[in-house]
Enzyme design. Structure first.
Site, PDB file in Angstrom:
ATOM      1  N   ARG A 132       0.846  -1.207   0.000  1.00  0.00           N
ATOM      2  CA  ARG A 132       0.000   0.000   0.000  1.00  0.00           C
ATOM      3  C   ARG A 132       0.876   1.250   0.000  1.00  0.00           C
ATOM      4  O   ARG A 132       1.798   1.372   0.802  1.00  0.00           O
ATOM      5  CB  ARG A 132      -0.890  -0.017   1.235  1.00  0.00           C
TER       6      ARG A 132
ATOM      7  N   ARG B 263      -2.315   6.167   9.929  1.00  0.00           N
ATOM      8  CA  ARG B 263      -2.238   5.755   8.512  1.00  0.00           C
ATOM      9  C   ARG B 263      -2.307   6.981   7.595  1.00  0.00           C
ATOM     10  O   ARG B 263      -2.241   8.103   8.039  1.00  0.00           O
ATOM     11  CB  ARG B 263      -3.412   4.829   8.214  1.00  0.00           C
TER      12      ARG B 263
ATOM     13  N   LYS C 282      -4.595   0.345  14.775  1.00  0.00           N
ATOM     14  CA  LYS C 282      -4.486   1.344  13.710  1.00  0.00           C
ATOM     15  C   LYS C 282      -5.124   2.667  14.128  1.00  0.00           C
ATOM     16  O   LYS C 282      -5.996   2.696  15.017  1.00  0.00           O
ATOM     17  CB  LYS C 282      -5.194   0.828  12.475  1.00  0.00           C
TER      18      LYS C 282
ATOM     19  N   LYS D  12      -6.714   6.387  12.359  1.00  0.00           N
ATOM     20  CA  LYS D  12      -7.062   7.013  11.076  1.00  0.00           C
ATOM     21  C   LYS D  12      -7.516   8.461  11.247  1.00  0.00           C
ATOM     22  O   LYS D  12      -8.313   8.755  12.125  1.00  0.00           O
ATOM     23  CB  LYS D  12      -8.168   6.200  10.405  1.00  0.00           C
TER      24      LYS D  12
ATOM     25  N   CYS E 113     -15.028  -3.113  -1.011  1.00  0.00           N
ATOM     26  CA  CYS E 113     -13.652  -3.417  -0.611  1.00  0.00           C
ATOM     27  C   CYS E 113     -13.114  -4.520  -1.521  1.00  0.00           C
ATOM     28  O   CYS E 113     -13.837  -5.091  -2.327  1.00  0.00           O
ATOM     29  CB  CYS E 113     -13.596  -3.844   0.845  1.00  0.00           C
TER      30      CYS E 113
ATOM     31  N   CYS F 191      -7.881 -10.931   0.164  1.00  0.00           N
ATOM     32  CA  CYS F 191      -7.974 -10.605   1.580  1.00  0.00           C
ATOM     33  C   CYS F 191      -8.238 -11.848   2.421  1.00  0.00           C
ATOM     34  O   CYS F 191      -9.236 -12.543   2.221  1.00  0.00           O
ATOM     35  CB  CYS F 191      -9.069  -9.577   1.827  1.00  0.00           C
TER      36      CYS F 191
ATOM     37  N   CYS G 263     -16.416  -8.613   4.780  1.00  0.00           N
ATOM     38  CA  CYS G 263     -16.482  -9.079   6.172  1.00  0.00           C
ATOM     39  C   CYS G 263     -16.859  -7.872   7.022  1.00  0.00           C
ATOM     40  O   CYS G 263     -16.918  -6.748   6.526  1.00  0.00           O
ATOM     41  CB  CYS G 263     -15.140  -9.687   6.596  1.00  0.00           C
TER      42      CYS G 263
ATOM     43  N   CYS H 140     -13.891  -2.197   5.539  1.00  0.00           N
ATOM     44  CA  CYS H 140     -12.961  -1.363   4.777  1.00  0.00           C
ATOM     45  C   CYS H 140     -13.665  -0.491   3.736  1.00  0.00           C
ATOM     46  O   CYS H 140     -13.097   0.499   3.290  1.00  0.00           O
ATOM     47  CB  CYS H 140     -11.904  -2.235   4.111  1.00  0.00           C
TER      48      CYS H 140
HETATM   49  C1  HEM Z   1     -10.374  -4.963  12.117  1.00  0.00           C
HETATM   50  C2  HEM Z   1     -10.446  -4.123  11.140  1.00  0.00           C
HETATM   51  C3  HEM Z   1      -9.753  -4.253   9.822  1.00  0.00           C
HETATM   52  C4  HEM Z   1      -8.851  -5.170   9.368  1.00  0.00           C
HETATM   53  C5  HEM Z   1      -8.248  -6.350  10.104  1.00  0.00           C
HETATM   54  C6  HEM Z   1      -8.559  -4.812   8.005  1.00  0.00           C
HETATM   55  C7  HEM Z   1      -7.712  -5.519   7.179  1.00  0.00           C
HETATM   56  C8  HEM Z   1      -7.585  -5.248   5.846  1.00  0.00           C
HETATM   57  C9  HEM Z   1      -6.909  -6.084   4.905  1.00  0.00           C
HETATM   58  C10 HEM Z   1      -6.266  -7.423   5.202  1.00  0.00           C
HETATM   59  C11 HEM Z   1      -6.954  -5.460   3.727  1.00  0.00           C
HETATM   60  C12 HEM Z   1      -6.331  -5.921   2.444  1.00  0.00           C
HETATM   61  C13 HEM Z   1      -7.306  -6.475   1.506  1.00  0.00           C
HETATM   62  C14 HEM Z   1      -6.709  -6.554   0.120  1.00  0.00           C
HETATM   63  O1  HEM Z   1      -6.443  -5.499  -0.427  1.00  0.00           O
HETATM   64  O2  HEM Z   1      -6.527  -7.657  -0.394  1.00  0.00           O
HETATM   65  C15 HEM Z   1      -7.656  -4.238   3.910  1.00  0.00           C
HETATM   66  C16 HEM Z   1      -7.910  -3.329   2.931  1.00  0.00           C
HETATM   67  C17 HEM Z   1      -8.333  -2.054   3.187  1.00  0.00           C
HETATM   68  N1  HEM Z   1      -8.834  -1.578   4.360  1.00  0.00           N
HETATM   69 FE1  HEM Z   1      -9.025  -2.617   6.009  1.00  0.00          FE
HETATM   70  N2  HEM Z   1      -9.244  -3.689   7.680  1.00  0.00           N
HETATM   71  C18 HEM Z   1      -9.993  -3.319   8.752  1.00  0.00           C
HETATM   72  C19 HEM Z   1     -10.855  -2.243   8.829  1.00  0.00           C
HETATM   73  C20 HEM Z   1     -10.812  -1.175   7.946  1.00  0.00           C
HETATM   74  C21 HEM Z   1     -11.592   0.022   8.062  1.00  0.00           C
HETATM   75  C22 HEM Z   1     -12.605   0.306   9.151  1.00  0.00           C
HETATM   76  C23 HEM Z   1     -11.249   0.815   7.005  1.00  0.00           C
HETATM   77  C24 HEM Z   1     -11.729   2.191   6.634  1.00  0.00           C
HETATM   78  C25 HEM Z   1     -12.883   2.676   6.878  1.00  0.00           C
HETATM   79  C26 HEM Z   1     -10.277   0.102   6.238  1.00  0.00           C
HETATM   80  C27 HEM Z   1      -9.688   0.567   5.099  1.00  0.00           C
HETATM   81  C28 HEM Z   1      -9.114  -0.261   4.191  1.00  0.00           C
HETATM   82  C29 HEM Z   1      -8.772   0.143   2.873  1.00  0.00           C
HETATM   83  C30 HEM Z   1      -8.884   1.529   2.305  1.00  0.00           C
HETATM   84  C31 HEM Z   1      -8.293  -0.985   2.239  1.00  0.00           C
HETATM   85  C32 HEM Z   1      -7.801  -1.072   0.834  1.00  0.00           C
HETATM   86  C33 HEM Z   1      -8.714  -1.746  -0.065  1.00  0.00           C
HETATM   87  C34 HEM Z   1     -10.011  -1.098  -0.320  1.00  0.00           C
HETATM   88  O3  HEM Z   1     -10.096   0.055  -0.747  1.00  0.00           O
HETATM   89  O4  HEM Z   1     -11.004  -1.797  -0.108  1.00  0.00           O
HETATM   90  N3  HEM Z   1     -10.032  -1.090   6.828  1.00  0.00           N
HETATM   91  N4  HEM Z   1      -8.029  -4.131   5.223  1.00  0.00           N
HETATM   92  S1  SF4 Z   2     -13.761  -5.438   4.777  1.00  0.00           S
HETATM   93 FE1  SF4 Z   2     -12.994  -7.433   5.328  1.00  0.00          FE
HETATM   94  S2  SF4 Z   2     -13.000  -8.496   3.367  1.00  0.00           S
HETATM   95 FE2  SF4 Z   2     -13.032  -6.365   2.885  1.00  0.00          FE
HETATM   96  S3  SF4 Z   2     -10.867  -5.802   2.607  1.00  0.00           S
HETATM   97 FE3  SF4 Z   2     -11.483  -5.320   4.724  1.00  0.00          FE
HETATM   98  S4  SF4 Z   2     -10.839  -7.067   5.894  1.00  0.00           S
HETATM   99 FE4  SF4 Z   2     -10.914  -7.727   3.748  1.00  0.00          FE
END
Ligand code: HEM
Ligand code: SF4
Length: 618
Positions: free
Chosen positions: A82, A151, A242, A244, A463, A469, A508, A512
């Site tokens: 990223r 971040r 994290k 934000k 997402c 993921c 999930c 995200c």
């Molecule tokens: C326990 C909470 C979370 C975990 C463990 C988590 C984990 C991950 C993982 C593993 C990815 C990579 C997926 C991929 O690109 O293959 C990802 C993508 C992403 N996450 Fe999270 N995430 C969480 C919550 C959030 C939240 C609440 C936000 C923002 C509101 C966020 C923003 C993003 C963004 C911007 C990406 C990039 C891909 C996209 O635009 O969908 N994440 N996250």
């Molecule tokens: S919302 Fe869940 S499935 Fe989607 S990118 Fe984030 S961790 Fe992965």
């Protein structure tokens, strides 16, 4: 609820991630050794945790899991990388480098994220160092793109539309720099030539190719790091989770300021930036089956002058550093730190650490949290074109050479590229002379400002989810476009094609795609099965409520069709879909995450009762 979370973590030792951070020597771990180990495409568990701070996640291609298992091969390990760019702004030259890296190392595709970052997927361990180094050679970074630190700082991406936007963007950059980790591990590991460098190698510390922001002269200590990298803000164990930050410029809430741990809302008075309202404790994620977790809205606690922004952010972060839950990671976000103690406690603690008091919040008004598409002329005469990029996915399809089109634009463009918080792309700062050239390329490659799509699709986010993921329970990016095809038929029947409604899908409950704030949302439960939520607001200041659980496509369509029809027939002038579903009684209004589960249970029970009474009719 607060008591339950505190009780659950009482007397528990710090989580294993805390130990890993503490023993990592400021995020070094054994990353160089893991990278050099040719026996596996993966890294050790400890290094996997640490790599997040360096901007990369270990993943495996889940589509190939079973087949590889059958063949007795290890999973198809690969890395997501990223890139951080505050406010999501890059130059055409930088864009061309990212495009080139995506072609060489990431399967010919680039992903624009919901936090204004670029992501590469599918990078093999052997190419990881090269990829990260080349990102840095483009004067971008991946440091702190993931991990328990602040971040990418989000910011309304239209800075040149007015002087205010420009000023606000400058603050977002300064915030990002101020909150960057000070460790030199990143520079040692990724930027010192081809050799994976031992952290005890003096030369690598003394001659980093790119200096760490804020780092002064280096005085080496026997332990391999200098005093300069002792993380004055974070400390050796960084944050509990994290963190934000996003800055909104009303009337646009495109950054979804209430989803941020720390949100700033620009207050403009007499044409000048008077300062910012501060909002704290937003967050999207939850864990299924644990009612002590929930999405929450950030709460506005005060106002301060522009030049106080760094101090406010730093003190908010230190409170979370000192009070955040370090035993149970799912309770570790700032939203729970605040809900466990109260907003008033947090405001008092912040004022105490600041040594001065926040003023009362000032009035503001948001009108939408989506993007405005097409050409806009800035106050300085420059033009900006917002293109619709479905789910932020850039690649070449047989009938849609999007990636090639953008590369050709980058070759002639003299302004910049801006990522929006809704996964779209702005060709920014186009000179009047260049506008026709850009328009011709847009036409030639069939790029779109979304005009020929339904307004629902233009307001959609998904997402990544499957196949990369590891946490995904269902598809999101690969499925939402298909579901939208079917929803568009329903919208056409109801005459709602041009009605702007926000819709978001996450694979999930981590959220995200910021699903908890959409008017219609889905979170994955199992392959092909989703929870359906209704009732977020078009402005992004209300949480949606669970309306149906674990349903497949047929039931999704059967559920939404009559609601669309009723909305078309019964809405009041100007009434938004999210407001209508509340007035019509499908779900109730929720503005505090702590009410969310009760509201969801009520909606599910009311629906079950209505089905029951219908079945009893003669
Ligand atoms: C326990 C909470 C979370 C975990 C463990 C988590 C984990 C991950 C993982 C593993 C990815 C990579 C997926 C991929 O690109 O293959 C990802 C993508 C992403 N996450 Fe999270 N995430 C969480 C919550 C959030 C939240 C609440 C936000 C923002 C509101 C966020 C923003 C993003 C963004 C911007 C990406 C990039 C891909 C996209 O635009 O969908 N994440 N996250
Ligand atoms: S919302 Fe869940 S499935 Fe989607 S990118 Fe984030 S961790 Fe992965």
């Amino acid at each position: 609820m607060a008591q339950d979370r505190l009780t659950a973590s009482q007397n528990l030792p710090p989580s294993d991630v805390e130990t890993i951070k503490l023993e990592s020597n400021y995020l070094r771990g054994t990353i160089p050794e893991s990278l050099e180990n040719r026996i596996t495409g993966s890294v050790s568990t400890m290094d996997d945790r640490l790599l997040k701070f360096h901007g990369t996640y270990q993943q495996d291609n889940r589509d190939l899991r079973l087949e590889r298992e059958r063949q007795k091969l290890e999973p198809s390990y690969q890395f997501m990388v990223r890139v951080r760019a505050p406010g999501g702004i890059v130059t055409p030259e930088q864009y061309l480098i990212l495009d080139d890296l995506a072609r060489r190392y990431a399967g010919g595709t680039l992903r624009l994220t919901t936090r204004q970052s670029f992501q590469f997927h599918g990078v093999l361990k052997w190419n990881l160092k090269r990829t990260i180094r080349e990102v840095n050679e483009a004067l971008l970074t991946t440091l702190a793109a993931c991990g328990d630190v602040n971040r990418n700082v989000m910011c309304n991406p239209n800075p040149y539309q007015s002087e205010i936007h420009k000023e606000v963007y400058e603050w977002s950059k300064r915030l990002a720099e101020h909150l960057m980790p000070r460790t030199r591990a990143y520079y040692e590991i990724w930027l010192d030539g081809e050799k994976a460098v031992d952290s005890r190698d003096e030369d690598s510390v003394k001659n980093p190719r790119i200096p760490a922001p804020g780092a002064g002269s280096l005085e080496r200590k026997g332990s391999g790091y200098s005093e300069d990298e002792t993380e004055p803000i974070y400390g050796p164990t960084y944050l509990p989770r994290k963190f934000k930050i996003g800055i909104a410029v009303p009337p646009s809430n495109d950054v979804d300021v209430f989803s941020q741990d720390l949100g700033f809302i620009a207050i403009v008075e007499n044409g000048k930036l008077a300062g910012f309202n501060v909002a704290v404790g937003g967050g999207m994620g939850m864990t299924y089956g644990d009612p002590l977790t929930y999405p929450q809205l950030a709460r506005v606690i005060g106002f301060h002058r522009p030049e106080q922004i760094l101090e406010v952010a730093e003190k908010v972060i230190t409170i979370q550093r000192d009070y955040g839950n370090r035993a149970i990671r799912k309770y570790a976000r700032l939203k729970y730190t605040i809900d466990d103690r109260s907003v008033e406690w947090f405001r008092d603690e912040l004022n105490r650490r600041l040594g001065w008091e926040l003023e009362a919040p000032r009035p503001f008004r948001f009108e939408h949290n989506g993007d405005r598409y097409g050409w806009v002329k800035g106050t300085d005469g420059k033009w900006h074109l917002t293109l619709f990029i479905q789910n932020g996915r850039i690649r070449d399809w047989d009938d849609y050479p999007l990636m090639t089109g953008l590369r050709e634009i980058a070759k002639v463009h003299t302004g910049d590229f801006r990522l929006t918080p809704n996964q779209n792309l702005i060709i920014g700062n186009v000179s009047p002379r260049n506008k026709r050239k850009i328009e011709a390329l847009v036409e030639k490659y069939g790029l779109t400002d979304g005009r020929h799509h339904s307004a629902l699709r233009r307001n959609s986010i998904a997402c990544v989810a499957l196949p990369t993921c590891g946490l995904a329970m269902a598809d999101a990016e690969r499925y939402l476009p298909e579901l939208l095809d079917k929803l568009e038929v329903l919208l056409d029947e109801a005459g709602l094609r041009e009605e702007e409604i926000t819709i978001r899908m996450s694979g999930c409950p981590n959220g995200c795609a910021r699903p908890a704030l959409a008017e219609i949302a889905f979170t994955g439960k199992a392959p092909g099965k989703y929870n359906l939520y209704l009732g977020g607001s078009f402005e992004g200041d209300r949480l949606n409520v669970l309306y149906k659980e674990n349903i497949g496509e047929t039931e999704i369509l059967e559920t939404l069709a009559p609601i669309f029809r009723r909305y078309a027939a019964e809405r009041q002038p100007g009434e938004r879909f999210g407001d209508f579903v509340i007035r019509a009684g499908y779900v109730r209004e929720v503005r505090d995450g702590r009410d969310l589960h009760a509201a969801g249970q009520e909606a599910l029970a009311a629906f079950a009762a209505s089905v029951g009474s219908r079945q009893q009719l003669p």
